[in-house]
Design a protein around this motif. Structure first.
Motif, PDB file in Angstrom:
ATOM      1  N   ALA A 432      14.544  47.593  61.851  1.00 50.36           N
ATOM      2  CA  ALA A 432      14.762  48.650  62.369  1.00 50.36           C
ATOM      3  C   ALA A 432      15.375  49.417  61.405  1.00 50.36           C
ATOM      4  CB  ALA A 432      15.060  48.733  63.832  1.00 50.36           C
ATOM      5  N   THR A 433      16.284  50.575  61.944  1.00 49.37           N
ATOM      6  CA  THR A 433      17.220  51.520  61.144  1.00 49.37           C
ATOM      7  C   THR A 433      18.291  51.245  61.730  1.00 49.37           C
ATOM      8  OG1 THR A 433      17.037  53.338  62.820  1.00 49.37           O
ATOM      9  CG2 THR A 433      15.092  53.303  61.056  1.00 49.37           C
ATOM     10  N   ALA A 434      19.438  52.047  60.942  1.00 52.43           N
ATOM     11  CA  ALA A 434      20.882  51.782  61.386  1.00 52.43           C
ATOM     12  C   ALA A 434      21.073  52.257  62.721  1.00 52.43           C
ATOM     13  CB  ALA A 434      21.685  52.293  60.501  1.00 52.43           C
ATOM     14  N   LYS A 435      20.231  53.386  63.076  1.00 55.14           N
ATOM     15  CA  LYS A 435      20.330  53.752  64.558  1.00 55.14           C
ATOM     16  C   LYS A 435      20.066  53.023  65.523  1.00 55.14           C
ATOM     17  CE  LYS A 435      19.806  58.595  62.836  1.00 55.14           C
ATOM     18  NZ  LYS A 435      19.734  58.384  61.437  1.00 55.14           N
ATOM     19  N   ALA A 436      19.337  51.853  65.489  1.00 49.22           N
ATOM     20  CA  ALA A 436      18.992  50.956  66.688  1.00 49.22           C
ATOM     21  C   ALA A 436      20.085  50.115  66.921  1.00 49.22           C
ATOM     22  CB  ALA A 436      17.836  50.081  65.964  1.00 49.22           C
ATOM     23  N   LEU A 437      19.833  49.666  68.117  1.00 52.48           N
ATOM     24  CA  LEU A 437      20.763  48.773  69.081  1.00 52.48           C
ATOM     25  C   LEU A 437      21.125  47.592  68.104  1.00 52.48           C
ATOM     26  CD1 LEU A 437      22.803  48.359  71.346  1.00 52.48           C
ATOM     27  CD2 LEU A 437      20.735  47.569  72.640  1.00 52.48           C
ATOM     28  N   PRO A 438      22.258  47.122  67.701  1.00 55.84           N
ATOM     29  CA  PRO A 438      22.439  45.789  67.088  1.00 55.84           C
ATOM     30  C   PRO A 438      22.115  44.505  67.923  1.00 55.84           C
ATOM     31  CG  PRO A 438      24.165  47.367  66.417  1.00 55.84           C
ATOM     32  CD  PRO A 438      23.485  47.726  67.429  1.00 55.84           C
TER      33      PRO A 438
END
Length: 487
Positions: A432-438
């Protein structure tokens, strides 16, 4: 001057963008490249006016960071004094070896200029968003397949002629093919696509066009009604249509088809160059049409202190380099030097910390400046990247993104693994992208060790012949996150 243009806009020389380390400007020379002296002058301006961090982006643009509203004005004046003309308007991009590559199918520069002129004549620039772009790709050693664009025009051989395969949205692998046309029609359809995008507003892209609109573009020829393609250039290039099962509907880039078949599905983006090489990195030696070679050298993570770029450019000047071109893939191409100079220039670049081989594991890592360079950063991205590259190069057959914050500036798209800085430390995001929930966290200073845990799991779990990327997909986010969190 709009010194604080909105995030997501293109930070032109006249409209810097606010970032965590001050204002940022991006420029693309009209000439396509810079002399070593001009690059040295730019770097000296970056040291005086900004924080001295220079970047080459994934699309091959030059960025200068750490400016203020006042220093950005001074920088613009100094760029002008250096005689560097920079492009404005809708980006219409060609490959870094356009016109000098003996392996390219066609020189794309003439068509690119015709598209630029038609876009300006149609008054589309103020109506289109700052991220709308066009790629005109002549093929050859360094294609533009990896660069995303709203409109793609790629050269294909057709009997003894050259046609242009048009597609929209995304990169060369996944763009949607529309038609194959001669140069006149290719320009007209490209402008028609941009007209339709403009009608949807400044936030629109070609991916927002309806199926009906795409179908009309794919089937258009010289007798298209004005309601479909209003005010298109009068050149009246023509596209023919054939059934979907025609031989050309499966034509690959560089292959020759029977001249009776011209299909809207021809030239489908296969991600291959004429020689079948897929997404070659602009690093190393590339033979040119004038019996010389271009030497490609990349910036690690797309960034270098201006002092090191100055040192490299001074070496290039002393070795007879005539031109330095910016290349997609965060690289520089050195042209005009005698072949005997390439080894010396490469050695200098290696000693300065540049990337001089495509096998360098740093080419697989996208990392923003992070702390302490960027005020928005929560983790020391470059330190983490260097540790991972040194310790886990063997598993890096995928893109690893290391982002100082959730904005994901260095790699806006999805990545196999993303380390992102946040309030809870260094989070791990999977596919996913950096904006997704880790999926998991560990302290920022310890992020590289967490990746080493994941790397160890991959080494023990992957099947013979399986890539690390495929193994990660098979293992799944839960197992990867658990491994990342292990002490």
């Amino acid at each position: 001057m709009n010194a604080f243009s909105r995030r997501g806009a293109c930070p032109a020389l006249s409209a810097p963008m606010q970032t965590g380390d001050g204002l940022l400007v991006r420029l693309n020379p009209v000439a396509g490249g810079l002399s070593p002296k001009s690059l040295i002058g730019l770097c000296e301006s970056a040291l005086k006016r900004g924080n001295g961090i220079m970047e080459v982006t994934a699309r091959g643009s030059l960025q200068i960071r750490g400016l203020t509203a006042e220093s950005a004005v001074l920088l613009a004046a100094e760029v002008d004094a250096l005689g560097i003309a920079v492009r404005t308007g809708v980006p219409v991009e060609t490959g870094p070896l356009a016109g000098i590559d003996p392996r390219e199918i066609a020189d794309p520069r003439s068509l690119a200029e015709r598209v630029r002129a038609a876009v300006e004549e149609a008054g589309l620039t103020p109506r289109l968003g700052p991220k709308v772009s066009v790629v005109v790709d002549g093929g050859g050693q360094l294609t533009m397949d990896g660069v995303t664009a709203d409109v793609r025009l790629k050269a294909v051989r057709f009997s003894a002629s050259v046609l242009w395969a048009l597609s929209v949205a995304s990169d060369g692998q996944s763009a949607r093919p529309l038609a194959t046309a001669d140069e006149d029609a290719a320009r007209d359809i490209a402008v028609a696509v941009l007209r339709m995008v403009a009608e949807k507003g400044r936030d629109a892209h070609s991916r927002d066009l309806s199926e009906r609109q795409l179908a009309s573009l794919a089937s258009w020829h010289s007798f298209a009604p004005p309601s479909v393609l209003p005010d298109i250039s009068p050149s009246r290039g023509e596209i023919s249509r054939v059934a979907g099962g025609s031989p050309l509907s499966t034509l690959k880039i560089g292959e020759i088809a029977h001249e009776d078949a011209i299909s809207p599905q021809a030239g489908e983006m296969s991600g291959r160059t004429e020689g079948g090489v897929q997404d070659r990195r602009p690093i190393g030696l590339f033979p040119l049409s004038n019996d010389t070679t271009a030497l490609g050298i990349a910036l690690p993570y797309g960034s270098m202190p201006a002092e090191k770029l100055i040192a490299l450019a001074q070496s290039a000047l002393s070795l007879g380099v005539a031109e330095i071109r910016l290349a997609p893939g965060r690289a520089l191409l050195f042209l005009g030097q005698p072949s005997s100079a390439n080894h010396l220039l490469q050695a200098t670049a290696t000693a300065l910390g540049f990337v001089t081989t495509a096998a360098d594991p740093r080419t697989r890592i996208a990392a923003c400046p992070g702390t302490p360079a960027c005020a928005s950063g929560r983790i020391a991205t470059r330190d983490i990247a260097e540790t991972i590259a040194a310790e886990n190069a063997d598993i890096l057959d995928f893109t690893l993104h290391i982002s100082g914050c959730a904005k994901g500036c260095a790699h806006p798209g999805s990545a196999a693994l993303t380390i992102v800085g946040g309030e809870n430390g260094a989070g791990l995001v999977v596919n996913a992208t950096a904006k997704a929930l880790p999926a998991g966290y560990r302290p920022g200073y310890d992020a590289a060790r967490g990746v080493s845990r994941v790397a160890a799991m991959v080494r023990s779990a992957r099947f013979q012949g399986e890539t690390a990327a495929a193994c990660l997909t098979r293992l799944g986010p839960a197992a990867i996150a658990e491994s990342y969190r292990q002490e």
